[in-house]
Design an enzyme around this catalytic site. Sequence first.
Site, PDB file in Angstrom:
ATOM      1  N   HIS A  90       0.838  -1.203   0.000  1.00  0.00           N
ATOM      2  CA  HIS A  90       0.000   0.000   0.000  1.00  0.00           C
ATOM      3  C   HIS A  90       0.867   1.244   0.000  1.00  0.00           C
ATOM      4  N   THR A 121       7.293  26.557   7.241  1.00  0.00           N
ATOM      5  CA  THR A 121       5.990  26.048   6.851  1.00  0.00           C
ATOM      6  C   THR A 121       4.895  26.971   7.339  1.00  0.00           C
ATOM      7  N   ARG A 157       1.177   0.542  15.329  1.00  0.00           N
ATOM      8  CA  ARG A 157       0.876   0.397  13.908  1.00  0.00           C
ATOM      9  C   ARG A 157       1.349  -0.952  13.397  1.00  0.00           C
ATOM     10  N   SER A 216      13.774   6.323 -12.882  1.00  0.00           N
ATOM     11  CA  SER A 216      12.681   7.122 -13.415  1.00  0.00           C
ATOM     12  C   SER A 216      12.625   8.492 -12.755  1.00  0.00           C
ATOM     13  N   SER A 217      12.709   8.513 -11.423  1.00  0.00           N
ATOM     14  CA  SER A 217      12.601   9.792 -10.717  1.00  0.00           C
ATOM     15  C   SER A 217      13.768  10.702 -11.046  1.00  0.00           C
ATOM     16  N   SER A 259      -0.555  27.410  -3.905  1.00  0.00           N
ATOM     17  CA  SER A 259      -0.176  28.810  -4.101  1.00  0.00           C
ATOM     18  C   SER A 259      -0.605  29.333  -5.467  1.00  0.00           C
ATOM     19  N   GLU A 306      12.147  12.831   1.073  1.00  0.00           N
ATOM     20  CA  GLU A 306      11.077  12.240   0.264  1.00  0.00           C
ATOM     21  C   GLU A 306       9.702  12.768   0.677  1.00  0.00           C
ATOM     22  N   TRP A 356       7.208  -0.368   4.345  1.00  0.00           N
ATOM     23  CA  TRP A 356       7.794   0.335   3.208  1.00  0.00           C
ATOM     24  C   TRP A 356       9.189   0.831   3.535  1.00  0.00           C
ATOM     25  N   TYR A 393       9.005  15.596   1.800  1.00  0.00           N
ATOM     26  CA  TYR A 393       8.826  16.948   1.267  1.00  0.00           C
ATOM     27  C   TYR A 393       8.717  16.931  -0.249  1.00  0.00           C
ATOM     28  N   LYS A 411       4.392  29.794   5.067  1.00  0.00           N
ATOM     29  CA  LYS A 411       3.552  29.477   3.917  1.00  0.00           C
ATOM     30  C   LYS A 411       2.073  29.561   4.288  1.00  0.00           C
ATOM     31  N   HIS A 466      14.630  12.023  13.140  1.00  0.00           N
ATOM     32  CA  HIS A 466      13.428  12.107  13.981  1.00  0.00           C
ATOM     33  C   HIS A 466      12.525  10.896  13.769  1.00  0.00           C
ATOM     34  N   HIS A 467      12.839  10.085  12.755  1.00  0.00           N
ATOM     35  CA  HIS A 467      12.086   8.833  12.582  1.00  0.00           C
ATOM     36  C   HIS A 467      12.676   7.716  13.429  1.00  0.00           C
ATOM     37  N   HIS A 473      13.253  11.313   4.670  1.00  0.00           N
ATOM     38  CA  HIS A 473      12.642  12.563   5.087  1.00  0.00           C
ATOM     39  C   HIS A 473      12.524  13.567   3.944  1.00  0.00           C
ATOM     40  N   ASP A 495       8.590  22.223 -24.956  1.00  0.00           N
ATOM     41  CA  ASP A 495       8.522  20.868 -24.405  1.00  0.00           C
ATOM     42  C   ASP A 495       9.521  20.811 -23.273  1.00  0.00           C
TER      43      ASP A 495
HETATM   44  C1  HEA Z   1       0.634   8.957  -0.417  1.00  0.00           C
HETATM   45  C2  HEA Z   1       0.566   8.007   0.382  1.00  0.00           C
HETATM   46  C3  HEA Z   1      -0.626   7.380   0.995  1.00  0.00           C
HETATM   47  C4  HEA Z   1      -1.968   7.467   0.696  1.00  0.00           C
HETATM   48  C5  HEA Z   1      -2.636   8.268  -0.391  1.00  0.00           C
HETATM   49  C6  HEA Z   1      -2.648   6.615   1.627  1.00  0.00           C
HETATM   50  C7  HEA Z   1      -4.022   6.434   1.660  1.00  0.00           C
HETATM   51  C8  HEA Z   1      -4.703   5.657   2.600  1.00  0.00           C
HETATM   52  N1  HEA Z   1      -4.130   4.909   3.608  1.00  0.00           N
HETATM   53 FE1  HEA Z   1      -2.135   4.709   3.944  1.00  0.00          FE
HETATM   54  N2  HEA Z   1      -0.152   4.498   4.300  1.00  0.00           N
HETATM   55  C9  HEA Z   1       0.854   5.196   3.689  1.00  0.00           C
HETATM   56  C10 HEA Z   1       0.722   6.117   2.678  1.00  0.00           C
HETATM   57  C11 HEA Z   1      -0.499   6.469   2.100  1.00  0.00           C
HETATM   58  N3  HEA Z   1      -1.735   6.022   2.470  1.00  0.00           N
HETATM   59  C12 HEA Z   1       2.131   4.844   4.268  1.00  0.00           C
HETATM   60  C13 HEA Z   1       3.490   5.414   3.880  1.00  0.00           C
HETATM   61  C14 HEA Z   1       1.863   3.899   5.248  1.00  0.00           C
HETATM   62  C15 HEA Z   1       2.860   3.202   6.166  1.00  0.00           C
HETATM   63  C16 HEA Z   1       3.161   1.823   5.676  1.00  0.00           C
HETATM   64  C17 HEA Z   1       4.045   1.071   6.585  1.00  0.00           C
HETATM   65  O1  HEA Z   1       3.744   1.011   7.790  1.00  0.00           O
HETATM   66  O2  HEA Z   1       5.035   0.533   6.093  1.00  0.00           O
HETATM   67  C18 HEA Z   1       0.422   3.715   5.253  1.00  0.00           C
HETATM   68  C19 HEA Z   1      -0.249   2.875   6.129  1.00  0.00           C
HETATM   69  C20 HEA Z   1      -1.624   2.849   6.290  1.00  0.00           C
HETATM   70  C21 HEA Z   1      -2.282   2.230   7.376  1.00  0.00           C
HETATM   71  C22 HEA Z   1      -1.624   1.540   8.558  1.00  0.00           C
HETATM   72  C23 HEA Z   1      -1.354   0.131   8.250  1.00  0.00           C
HETATM   73  C24 HEA Z   1      -0.621  -0.521   9.334  1.00  0.00           C
HETATM   74  O3  HEA Z   1       0.050   0.137  10.115  1.00  0.00           O
HETATM   75  O4  HEA Z   1      -0.721  -1.748   9.391  1.00  0.00           O
HETATM   76  C25 HEA Z   1      -3.640   2.394   7.172  1.00  0.00           C
HETATM   77  C26 HEA Z   1      -4.684   1.904   8.067  1.00  0.00           C
HETATM   78  O5  HEA Z   1      -5.738   2.376   8.103  1.00  0.00           O
HETATM   79  C27 HEA Z   1      -3.784   3.140   5.956  1.00  0.00           C
HETATM   80  C28 HEA Z   1      -4.993   3.521   5.410  1.00  0.00           C
HETATM   81  C29 HEA Z   1      -5.130   4.335   4.297  1.00  0.00           C
HETATM   82  C30 HEA Z   1      -6.398   4.688   3.729  1.00  0.00           C
HETATM   83  C31 HEA Z   1      -7.735   4.223   4.214  1.00  0.00           C
HETATM   84  C32 HEA Z   1      -6.128   5.527   2.670  1.00  0.00           C
HETATM   85  C33 HEA Z   1      -7.157   6.138   1.777  1.00  0.00           C
HETATM   86  O6  HEA Z   1      -6.995   7.528   1.766  1.00  0.00           O
HETATM   87  C34 HEA Z   1      -7.052   5.536   0.427  1.00  0.00           C
HETATM   88  C35 HEA Z   1      -8.058   6.031  -0.526  1.00  0.00           C
HETATM   89  C36 HEA Z   1      -7.356   6.781  -1.583  1.00  0.00           C
HETATM   90  C37 HEA Z   1      -7.637   6.680  -2.866  1.00  0.00           C
HETATM   91  C38 HEA Z   1      -8.697   5.825  -3.372  1.00  0.00           C
HETATM   92  C39 HEA Z   1      -6.851   7.456  -3.842  1.00  0.00           C
HETATM   93  C40 HEA Z   1      -7.527   8.732  -4.127  1.00  0.00           C
HETATM   94  C41 HEA Z   1      -6.794   9.598  -5.048  1.00  0.00           C
HETATM   95  C42 HEA Z   1      -7.299  10.024  -6.185  1.00  0.00           C
HETATM   96  C43 HEA Z   1      -8.636   9.616  -6.623  1.00  0.00           C
HETATM   97  C44 HEA Z   1      -6.479  10.954  -6.944  1.00  0.00           C
HETATM   98  C45 HEA Z   1      -6.686  10.840  -8.378  1.00  0.00           C
HETATM   99  C46 HEA Z   1      -5.432  10.880  -9.061  1.00  0.00           C
HETATM  100  C47 HEA Z   1      -5.166  11.437 -10.274  1.00  0.00           C
HETATM  101  C48 HEA Z   1      -6.123  12.238 -11.030  1.00  0.00           C
HETATM  102  C49 HEA Z   1      -3.815  11.254 -10.865  1.00  0.00           C
HETATM  103  N4  HEA Z   1      -2.542   3.402   5.442  1.00  0.00           N
HETATM  104  C1  HEA Z   2       3.931  14.912   2.923  1.00  0.00           C
HETATM  105  C2  HEA Z   2       4.465  14.296   3.864  1.00  0.00           C
HETATM  106  C3  HEA Z   2       4.885  14.800   5.203  1.00  0.00           C
HETATM  107  C4  HEA Z   2       5.011  16.086   5.682  1.00  0.00           C
HETATM  108  C5  HEA Z   2       4.790  17.389   4.959  1.00  0.00           C
HETATM  109  C6  HEA Z   2       5.445  15.955   7.029  1.00  0.00           C
HETATM  110  C7  HEA Z   2       5.702  17.050   7.856  1.00  0.00           C
HETATM  111  C8  HEA Z   2       6.265  16.947   9.107  1.00  0.00           C
HETATM  112  N1  HEA Z   2       6.537  15.787   9.793  1.00  0.00           N
HETATM  113 FE1  HEA Z   2       6.096  13.911   9.168  1.00  0.00          FE
HETATM  114  N2  HEA Z   2       5.945  12.024   8.441  1.00  0.00           N
HETATM  115  C9  HEA Z   2       5.542  11.667   7.191  1.00  0.00           C
HETATM  116  C10 HEA Z   2       5.179  12.530   6.172  1.00  0.00           C
HETATM  117  C11 HEA Z   2       5.213  13.916   6.288  1.00  0.00           C
HETATM  118  N3  HEA Z   2       5.542  14.632   7.383  1.00  0.00           N
HETATM  119  C12 HEA Z   2       5.529  10.254   7.045  1.00  0.00           C
HETATM  120  C13 HEA Z   2       5.122   9.478   5.797  1.00  0.00           C
HETATM  121  C14 HEA Z   2       5.932   9.725   8.261  1.00  0.00           C
HETATM  122  C15 HEA Z   2       6.017   8.288   8.705  1.00  0.00           C
HETATM  123  C16 HEA Z   2       6.951   7.417   7.981  1.00  0.00           C
HETATM  124  C17 HEA Z   2       6.885   6.032   8.498  1.00  0.00           C
HETATM  125  O1  HEA Z   2       7.361   5.799   9.625  1.00  0.00           O
HETATM  126  O2  HEA Z   2       6.349   5.152   7.794  1.00  0.00           O
HETATM  127  C18 HEA Z   2       6.206  10.888   9.114  1.00  0.00           C
HETATM  128  C19 HEA Z   2       6.688  10.782  10.402  1.00  0.00           C
HETATM  129  C20 HEA Z   2       7.128  11.845  11.134  1.00  0.00           C
HETATM  130  C21 HEA Z   2       7.880  11.716  12.338  1.00  0.00           C
HETATM  131  C22 HEA Z   2       8.345  10.409  12.977  1.00  0.00           C
HETATM  132  C23 HEA Z   2       7.336   9.898  13.898  1.00  0.00           C
HETATM  133  C24 HEA Z   2       7.684   8.579  14.451  1.00  0.00           C
HETATM  134  O3  HEA Z   2       7.779   7.628  13.679  1.00  0.00           O
HETATM  135  O4  HEA Z   2       7.855   8.495  15.662  1.00  0.00           O
HETATM  136  C25 HEA Z   2       8.138  12.990  12.784  1.00  0.00           C
HETATM  137  C26 HEA Z   2       8.911  13.307  14.004  1.00  0.00           C
HETATM  138  O5  HEA Z   2       9.434  14.328  14.163  1.00  0.00           O
HETATM  139  C27 HEA Z   2       7.535  13.888  11.835  1.00  0.00           C
HETATM  140  C28 HEA Z   2       7.575  15.282  11.936  1.00  0.00           C
HETATM  141  C29 HEA Z   2       7.111  16.137  10.949  1.00  0.00           C
HETATM  142  C30 HEA Z   2       7.204  17.592  11.071  1.00  0.00           C
HETATM  143  C31 HEA Z   2       7.747  18.372  12.210  1.00  0.00           C
HETATM  144  C32 HEA Z   2       6.676  18.085   9.885  1.00  0.00           C
HETATM  145  C33 HEA Z   2       6.604  19.540   9.519  1.00  0.00           C
HETATM  146  O6  HEA Z   2       7.031  19.749   8.200  1.00  0.00           O
HETATM  147  C34 HEA Z   2       5.228  20.111   9.686  1.00  0.00           C
HETATM  148  C35 HEA Z   2       5.255  21.594   9.666  1.00  0.00           C
HETATM  149  C36 HEA Z   2       3.882  22.217   9.632  1.00  0.00           C
HETATM  150  C37 HEA Z   2       3.259  22.828  10.660  1.00  0.00           C
HETATM  151  C38 HEA Z   2       3.859  22.879  12.035  1.00  0.00           C
HETATM  152  C39 HEA Z   2       1.887  23.404  10.506  1.00  0.00           C
HETATM  153  C40 HEA Z   2       1.822  24.795   9.959  1.00  0.00           C
HETATM  154  C41 HEA Z   2       2.600  25.765  10.724  1.00  0.00           C
HETATM  155  C42 HEA Z   2       2.087  26.827  11.397  1.00  0.00           C
HETATM  156  C43 HEA Z   2       0.632  27.166  11.367  1.00  0.00           C
HETATM  157  C44 HEA Z   2       3.071  27.698  12.075  1.00  0.00           C
HETATM  158  C45 HEA Z   2       3.026  27.783  13.532  1.00  0.00           C
HETATM  159  C46 HEA Z   2       3.179  26.480  14.193  1.00  0.00           C
HETATM  160  C47 HEA Z   2       3.899  26.216  15.270  1.00  0.00           C
HETATM  161  C48 HEA Z   2       4.943  27.113  15.835  1.00  0.00           C
HETATM  162  C49 HEA Z   2       3.636  24.970  16.020  1.00  0.00           C
HETATM  163  N4  HEA Z   2       6.930  13.179  10.856  1.00  0.00           N
HETATM  164 CU   LIG Z   3      10.477  12.986   8.540  1.00  0.00          CU
END
Ligand code: HEA
Ligand code: HEA
Ligand SMILES: [Cu+2]
Lengths: 544, 385, 292
Positions: free
Chosen positions: A80, A331, A453, A172-173, A271, A258, A145, A260, A334, A305-306, A256, A109
């Site tokens: 997933h 952030t 989880r 690809s990326s 924006s 990634e 993952w 962003y 923004k 931080h992960h 990390h 292009d």
């Molecule tokens: C981008 C990333 C992404 C997205 C979109 C989602 C979407 C969803 N995820 Fe996701 N999820 C992850 C990234 C994401 N997840 C990751 C990284 C983990 C951790 C895995 C790990 O532990 O290793 C995770 C794990 C995770 C768990 C925990 C599993 C576990 O710990 O065992 C669960 C449980 O509820 C969950 C639920 C869902 C659900 C219900 C959605 C629903 O929102 C899904 C429904 C979404 C859609 C149907 C797609 C809709 C989008 C469109 C329609 C856009 C159209 C696109 C174009 C036009 C190009 N996810």
């Molecule tokens: C698009 C993806 C995305 C984004 C944007 C972020 C944004 C941030 N993430 Fe997240 N993060 C994930 C995707 C993302 N993360 C994923 C996929 C994981 C789990 C991976 C895995 O384990 O499978 C994860 C896990 C994760 C962890 C690890 C947790 C754990 O496993 O124990 C942490 C810990 O620091 C963290 C922190 C943050 C912080 C500080 C931001 C910041 O960038 C957020 C900043 C934004 C704001 C704070 C809000 C707006 C700000 C204001 C309104 C200003 C004023 C606010 C204050 C002064 C408070 N993230």
């Molecule tokens: Cu991170």
Amino acid sequence: MAHAHAHDAHGHDDHHGPEKGIMRWIKTTNHKDLGTLYLFFAFTMFFIGGLMSLVIRAELFVPGLQFVDPEFFNQMTTMHALVMIFGGVMPAFVGLANWMVPMMIGCSDLALPRVNNWGFWILPFAFGLLLSTLFMDGGAPAGGWTMYPPLVLQTGNAFPFLIFAVHLMGISSITGAINVVVTILNMRAPGMTLLKMPLFVWTWLITAYLLIAVMPVLAGAVTMLLTDKYFLTSFFSAGGGGDPVMFQHIFWFFGHPEVYIMILPAFGIVSTIIPTFARKHLFGYDSMVYATASIAFLSFIVWAHHMFTVGMPLAGELFFMFATMLIAVPTGVKVFNWVATMWRGSMTFETPMLFALGFVFLFTIGGFSGLMLAITPVDFQYHDTYFVVAHFHYVLVPGAVFSIIAAVYYWIPKWTGRMYNEFWGKTHFWLSAIFINLTFFPQHFAGLAGMQRRVPDYAVQFTDWNVMSSIGAFGFFVAQFIFIFNMLASCFGWFGRKQALPDRVWEGARGLEWTVPSPAPYHTFEDPPQLTEAESTGAPAKAH
Amino acid sequence: YTDTSKGYNLPTGVTEISQEVFTLHMWIFWICVIIGVVVFGAMIWSIVFHRRSKHPKPADFHESTTVEIVWTALPFVILIAIAVPAAATLIKMEDVRDADMTVKVTGYQWKWHYDYLGEDVAYFSTLTAESNAARQLKSGVDVNAVPNYLVDVDNPLVLPVGKKVRFLITSNDVIHAWWVPEIAVKKDAIPGYVNEIWTRIEQPGTYRGVCAELCGRDHGYMPIVVKALPEAEYASWLAQQKGGEAPTETSAIVGEPIEVAAAPTQTASDAAVDAPIEVAAADAAQAPSKDALVQKGESVYKANCAACHQANGTGLPPNFPSLVGSSVVTGAPVAQILQLLKGKNLMPPFGHLSDADLAAVITYTRNSWGNDAGIVQAADVAAQR
Amino acid sequence: MGSPAAHNTDRYYVPTPSAWPFALTVGLVAVVIGVSGYLENSNIGPLPIWLGAALSIYIIFRWFQGIARESEGGLYGAQVDRTYRWAMCWFIFSEVMFFAAFFGALYYARLLSLPWLGGEGTKLATNITLWPGFEATWPSNGPAGLGGEFQTIPAFDVPLVNTLILLTSGFTITMAHHALKEAKRVPCIAWMWATVALGALFLFFQAEEYIHAYNDLNLTMGSGIYGSTFFMLTGFHGMHVTLGTLMLLVITLRLMKGHFKPESHFGFEGVAWYWHFVDVVWIGLFIVVYWL
Ligand code: HEA
Ligand code: HEA
Ligand SMILES: [Cu+2]
Ligand code: CUA
């Protein structure tokens, strides 16, 4: 003027128009074709990844094991995430970049059209390999993952396919990112200085740098997994002097940035959309650019931080806590700028705007939980619980995915020349917004109460939260069909939708893409246009 | 899980640290709420009053350096107000000096092993049989009726109240994480490395936790239970344990060399796994009968093998092969012994079990479910180590 | 806006549709499937590897031939030239990051994980309870002594020779570049052959070194973390040298066919950059892998 130009370009584009049939898509070097392919591919992957999430949610609906074996559950979780991230969000953004970057900066292009084709066509094969593991003996990879060793080394036949699929996605990326960087640096139309570029272009430029910097690191990390499993190396085993935790450092050095990569283009989209529908210039254009760059920079020094619980030395824990917290500052800039853009604007709420507003609200909530996670001593309690799952789905689904949906609504009239149906668009928004919160908000509570989880089953006191979450997930999935039909109808002219739209589909929109006809002709801007102040999305000239 | 658990929030917990952590958590939470109210408030205001129907002519301001500086600096200050107390708590948590006692915790797929260092007390802790039966796919059992479903173990970790307990946390195979929310301790168990953490429990009680790092198929089924006893009760419990009364049959392997954590790759585990020679020799001298072996083997099997290969031996193909008529089980014993010692694919090595236990469980599989393939003695196992 | 007639000359060159990229993907995927099958002992045999590799090489050849033809055909203006320059820069940067992962692993092992295993810092208990008696030294094959006793390759021996070879080749290729810019084709080709020969010589020595390591020093991929980092770093570098040498060869042959102009020869320069990159990585390797 600009208008005349666009028709001029239209006039002589028949000399190499599209080929016919399947070969058109296989051989195409046209950025619009490839953008379309990327988007359809991403769409398919979202669908598959969504189905997998439904398997997860179905099993978690109530405690006890009803449908799948725990091993298969772990395969679903792993696949997933891989499918959603590498197959869904990233290709969708690349598809949008393909379509829009050349049109926004006024070039014919992408810089390297054949490489662009290659970058796309790797993806279906890479995901073919990855998904084929579901049907192998021993099943798909099930180590999460994040692919932590030693667990991931217990994977059976699927293992090399996982590694090579990641390699291919990396190629690809990287090719895609190089293409974007070069296009933006080298192909801008006259007058399009860097600080006049639309923010979507800016955010993609920075995203592309992130990609070039970190995808190779991921490739290196998985290569070490491969040699540890098959060629006797011991990078990740203590007996030989290595360390399983070393993998985590390398992985998150990629991982990390990634995350962003998955949010910066979203910032760019939002924006772009908010000023259009607020009928006002983006507030603080320059600071938006600097904030994006700061976020990208900081993203390289926060990876651990992960890994707060792995037993790092205290100094490391403190450093990564402070660095991570800092990201809230740019952030925040923004978010505040978006609000200031709306402030005293003259807003209307077409579907793209609704999704953009949904983004700002819900992404911010996800950001707040991110900030909470950054606090090391408390992350010891949050880590690897559903609180984290809630955090990243808030930033990914109503964050990244909402922005993609918003972008598609915003630009599909330009792509197809046919407006989508506003009623169904709004319905889609409200259903999505409600169900996505129903899905992921309760997960905060489940996590805080102690649900870890990556488990197929749980202690009975978490039942209520999970019931809500599963209902939400199914609801959200079903709601997406509205979107699919609405968009396909515009693509193919169903329900009698006519191609009768002005060049500037949204009255408040600025930018070169709105100076070409709708639908955009197969070739646009073969001769670079002159950017006028009226189309500039950067900070307006002081004379105003 | 426990009395103090709120069901929707972190537990306040029963240690000074856990309470500090809880306070921090609420502090950050409220800060976020306040910022949220301000930001969302402004947005909603604007959405309501600056819509075209109410505000047809947009203003045209679009930048202000002053404003940008303010909203860069303000969050920065707020962050400092979070960072300072957080750092203070973190520094306290990492101070493992001057502990009153030390427990070594070792993660296995999928159980925990506790070793009271210097006390000669060590045992495994696994999910209770009741939960284990109920959690099988389509078991038909109503899990709501199972007491403490998935969060109960056969042998809890028993600790004294009021003492600083240091934990040495490591793993025998893959990474696990030892987590008990009530004491705010979560630390990864990394094979080949030892992590240290400590706690000082203030109230007697039973505190439940789980393994918090994905560790394979049964990651969700290796809970943790800590039983905190007043000092005197703890002392008598410990004395009883030392009296040789082993907590369960299968884990009566005090002094077993778990120190040599097998490194994850096979090459490493070869070098690292060392046989408990004395135990093996003693067992061999007695050479138990087939019935005795089968009987003992059955309990070893239930505790270690049944999760994958199932109680009736049919496994869960394709990942977990059936043992019924399996070529490994009915073929030459050496191959089966080696596979148990070294593991294969998803099957982890079981070298940590004693020769006697391994002999028993092998004999059990060779003589159950219609298999009839002779017996294996502890000496045979020792020969393959 | 310009008159229509002006368009065709100063427009950015956009190639016609092409099946090369797709075919290249098919080739690569076939290789990958073959290798996966081999690693997991399935019975698909080596055929996909050979067919896939042959197809990939053929396509790469055709693709570059096409580019050379377009370039010689004068289709590329100054802007296209800039595109290739930027693209090559960023491609090389991505390669740098790939190596960074392995250098990072080496750094981590030497400065963090081995000392920890030896009981340094907060990891005293690791040493005492799990690996008693282990002392962190470098080189090391870890506390379990994986792969048995081994010896390392002294820096100031063949590696030093190899360093000199690569540095010299950096010099020869620069000479070739100067010659090309001054339109002295024959010396240019001669310098290029010298560069190719140096590359090949380097590879020869490296192969010898590997054989020596395996046969006489008992230094293998399995020699713990030292063997792992040593062979992965030098091995990937060697692969890059191989690729670089092949590219140099192609450029040399193109020079002999009369390709490239004194004022425009990006194909040449791109390969030269790549070669310098390989060179610099080697210096890093020589210092941190062999010497320190
Ligand atoms: C981008 C990333 C992404 C997205 C979109 C989602 C979407 C969803 N995820 Fe996701 N999820 C992850 C990234 C994401 N997840 C990751 C990284 C983990 C951790 C895995 C790990 O532990 O290793 C995770 C794990 C995770 C768990 C925990 C599993 C576990 O710990 O065992 C669960 C449980 O509820 C969950 C639920 C869902 C659900 C219900 C959605 C629903 O929102 C899904 C429904 C979404 C859609 C149907 C797609 C809709 C989008 C469109 C329609 C856009 C159209 C696109 C174009 C036009 C190009 N996810
Ligand atoms: C698009 C993806 C995305 C984004 C944007 C972020 C944004 C941030 N993430 Fe997240 N993060 C994930 C995707 C993302 N993360 C994923 C996929 C994981 C789990 C991976 C895995 O384990 O499978 C994860 C896990 C994760 C962890 C690890 C947790 C754990 O496993 O124990 C942490 C810990 O620091 C963290 C922190 C943050 C912080 C500080 C931001 C910041 O960038 C957020 C900043 C934004 C704001 C704070 C809000 C707006 C700000 C204001 C309104 C200003 C004023 C606010 C204050 C002064 C408070 N993230
Ligand atoms: Cu991170
Ligand atoms: Cu052990 Cu998860």
